[in-house]
Enzyme design. Sequence first.
Site, PDB file in Angstrom:
ATOM      1  N   ASP A  85      -0.131  -3.899   5.903  1.00 39.85           N
ATOM      2  CA  ASP A  85      -0.675  -3.592   7.220  1.00 39.85           C
ATOM      3  C   ASP A  85      -2.153  -3.973   7.202  1.00 39.85           C
ATOM      4  O   ASP A  85      -2.841  -3.779   6.191  1.00 39.85           O
ATOM      5  CB  ASP A  85      -0.588  -2.100   7.500  1.00 39.85           C
ATOM      6  CG  ASP A  85       0.836  -1.572   7.614  1.00 39.85           C
ATOM      7  OD1 ASP A  85       1.803  -2.334   7.539  1.00 39.85           O
ATOM      8  OD2 ASP A  85       0.968  -0.332   7.730  1.00 39.85           O
ATOM      9  N   HIS A 106      -7.113  -1.997   5.828  1.00 38.29           N
ATOM     10  CA  HIS A 106      -6.293  -0.928   6.378  1.00 38.29           C
ATOM     11  C   HIS A 106      -6.944   0.409   6.017  1.00 38.29           C
ATOM     12  O   HIS A 106      -8.044   0.431   5.459  1.00 38.29           O
ATOM     13  CB  HIS A 106      -4.867  -1.053   5.817  1.00 38.29           C
ATOM     14  CG  HIS A 106      -3.851  -0.267   6.580  1.00 38.29           C
ATOM     15  ND1 HIS A 106      -3.802  -0.222   7.953  1.00 38.29           N
ATOM     16  CD2 HIS A 106      -2.825   0.516   6.162  1.00 38.29           C
ATOM     17  CE1 HIS A 106      -2.799   0.552   8.326  1.00 38.29           C
ATOM     18  NE2 HIS A 106      -2.189   1.017   7.268  1.00 38.29           N
ATOM     19  N   HIS A 143       0.858  -1.187   0.000  1.00 41.28           N
ATOM     20  CA  HIS A 143       0.000   0.000   0.000  1.00 41.28           C
ATOM     21  C   HIS A 143       0.892   1.233   0.000  1.00 41.28           C
ATOM     22  O   HIS A 143       2.117   1.125   0.111  1.00 41.28           O
ATOM     23  CB  HIS A 143      -0.961  -0.012   1.194  1.00 41.28           C
ATOM     24  CG  HIS A 143      -0.295   0.075   2.540  1.00 41.28           C
ATOM     25  ND1 HIS A 143       0.590  -0.871   3.008  1.00 41.28           N
ATOM     26  CD2 HIS A 143      -0.383   1.012   3.526  1.00 41.28           C
ATOM     27  CE1 HIS A 143       1.003  -0.526   4.221  1.00 41.28           C
ATOM     28  NE2 HIS A 143       0.432   0.610   4.561  1.00 41.28           N
ATOM     29  N   ASP A 186       5.924   4.513   4.890  1.00 39.58           N
ATOM     30  CA  ASP A 186       6.867   3.570   5.489  1.00 39.58           C
ATOM     31  C   ASP A 186       6.936   2.246   4.738  1.00 39.58           C
ATOM     32  O   ASP A 186       7.661   1.342   5.130  1.00 39.58           O
ATOM     33  CB  ASP A 186       6.553   3.355   6.979  1.00 39.58           C
ATOM     34  CG  ASP A 186       5.129   2.869   7.226  1.00 39.58           C
ATOM     35  OD1 ASP A 186       4.228   3.257   6.464  1.00 39.58           O
ATOM     36  OD2 ASP A 186       4.918   2.107   8.183  1.00 39.58           O
ATOM     37  N   HIS A 228       1.316   3.927   1.967  1.00 49.71           N
ATOM     38  CA  HIS A 228       1.835   4.687   3.103  1.00 49.71           C
ATOM     39  C   HIS A 228       3.360   4.756   2.996  1.00 49.71           C
ATOM     40  O   HIS A 228       4.021   3.814   2.548  1.00 49.71           O
ATOM     41  CB  HIS A 228       1.436   4.036   4.436  1.00 49.71           C
ATOM     42  CG  HIS A 228       0.031   4.396   4.861  1.00 49.71           C
ATOM     43  ND1 HIS A 228      -0.724   3.615   5.704  1.00 49.71           N
ATOM     44  CD2 HIS A 228      -0.738   5.486   4.565  1.00 49.71           C
ATOM     45  CE1 HIS A 228      -1.905   4.198   5.904  1.00 49.71           C
ATOM     46  NE2 HIS A 228      -1.937   5.330   5.225  1.00 49.71           N
TER      47      HIS A 228
END
Lengths: 302, 302
Positions: free
Chosen positions: A211, A140, A60, A64, A62
């Site tokens: 996540d 998520h 995904h 990080d 994000h």
Amino acid sequence: MELRILGCHSATPKPGEFPSAQALMAGNQWLLLDAGEGMQMQLRRYKVKFGRIKHIFITHLHGDHLYGLFGLLSTLRLLDRRTELHLHGPPPLERLLDEVFRASQVELTYPLHFHTVTADRPYQILDEKHFTVHSVPLRHRLPTTGYVIREKPKPRKLNPEAIARHPEIGIWAYHKLKAGEDFIREDGSRIPNDELTLPPPPPRQYAYITDTAYLPGIIPHIEGSDVLYHEATFADADAALAEKTFHSTARQAAMVARDAGVGKLVIGHFSSRYPDPRVLLDEARAVFPNTEMAFEGKILSF
Amino acid sequence: MELRILGCHSATPKPGEFPSAQALMAGNQWLLLDAGEGMQMQLRRYKVKFGRIKHIFITHLHGDHLYGLFGLLSTLRLLDRRTELHLHGPPPLERLLDEVFRASQVELTYPLHFHTVTADRPYQILDEKHFTVHSVPLRHRLPTTGYVIREKPKPRKLNPEAIARHPEIGIWAYHKLKAGEDFIREDGSRIPNDELTLPPPPPRQYAYITDTAYLPGIIPHIEGSDVLYHEATFADADAALAEKTFHSTARQAAMVARDAGVGKLVIGHFSSRYPDPRVLLDEARAVFPNTEMAFEGKILSF
């Protein structure tokens, strides 16, 4: 398979705590799973040869899990890579890469093929000679996909002692025997395959799940995995925070591992709020004893 | 001023070799200069407090000066920063940041003000209480700007012995004396300021010049710098490559330092082709002896 964990912390990295990034050796190539900031340095540190990377999978968008991708792709250009590279990830990633490289006014030296992975259903996204990759939609804050890498069955192994007892079996027949066929003599009589060969080692399977909120619905898709990497951002005491932020606790990761009957659970994506993430390991092991903690540089062969 | 070098290598970073990123303490705040990948980790490693960062300056949009910015801005959000942040850089950067944060579906918790820096002419881009920042257009493969940070003159220092000889000078007059005014007695007679005060320490100046081809035209804009950081990507033997890629050799950096009469030259942005960049230091010192080599973690107070 061999797994090298390059980064396993969640956002707000500290020195020596890299965000999500892994390399998996399968079918003689390195598959990259996520690309947290600093990934290219970690690939060098842990001896993952750039030339044997062909596929990159992003769960995904994000930061990080993503912000190391731009630097890695740029560096491959500077190293004058010419062979094609395949990038699998959520739809907006393709446009984002265009924007990044347009801003830098750089052109890649190699063909970069983007493959959209939609998070609406699980499906096979890749069929290579020695393995397949399936997507597993997760839950998520934005569209997120886990990945399951599954080796294809290997050929059966010849049983040299059994074959020595049948001088009529020539080398020319070995290929068919490995493929599982019976041996047929000139007179039409037959020796059953399982008298001449041994079963191959079972195909290996790795599941990369991060996540996500606690999601038992993924269990059928990850069953039989030799190793399951599952995010465990929070401790049980912060279960409400896990639910609010669509993350899992260590105990929830262990429940998924237990119910999917995996061989081994590796937990990671630890929140920086835990100075010693072994508290997460203890909570997971209470539910699923064969749990290990991820750390930068961890190598798992299976 | 205090300079902390967080990264000083050119692209294709290796473990422990971070790309361009610096922090400069000026007027009680940290100014960030470029944001190579891994910058946020380096800021933590070298104790640059996030809360005292107010301005970030980006020279150009090549990845080795930029790809650490996204992670840093994201982390400030996770740390729940509320105070405003100012970002100075080339025009396409604003749109690029929009794209990155839209893809991640994140909203910053703090006001981020973008200030376009055009590379067509040198000009003052910032006027803070204790210092100014000027842009210096450079010559690279895409629009690139160096930055010159200049302290404002400090107030004059009171000379306690001289003042003690004049009991008619009350504390109320000190402020005007520091500002350089003469003391005027009630009868209208006057004591010249320079009999009562001492000159302040000279204002400090730092010039950050990277990436650029050899460009003597910048000399008037960086003259008088106490410290000049100048890229020195290549050795003299690779001068043709420097010209082709719009970079400088160490000797060219030293020529600029010598002709601008700076106090000290720091060279960096070393190509990874030199296993030991001291060859670059030697070539620079032959032209400008007071040259030092940048390295990760180097601290310079001046």
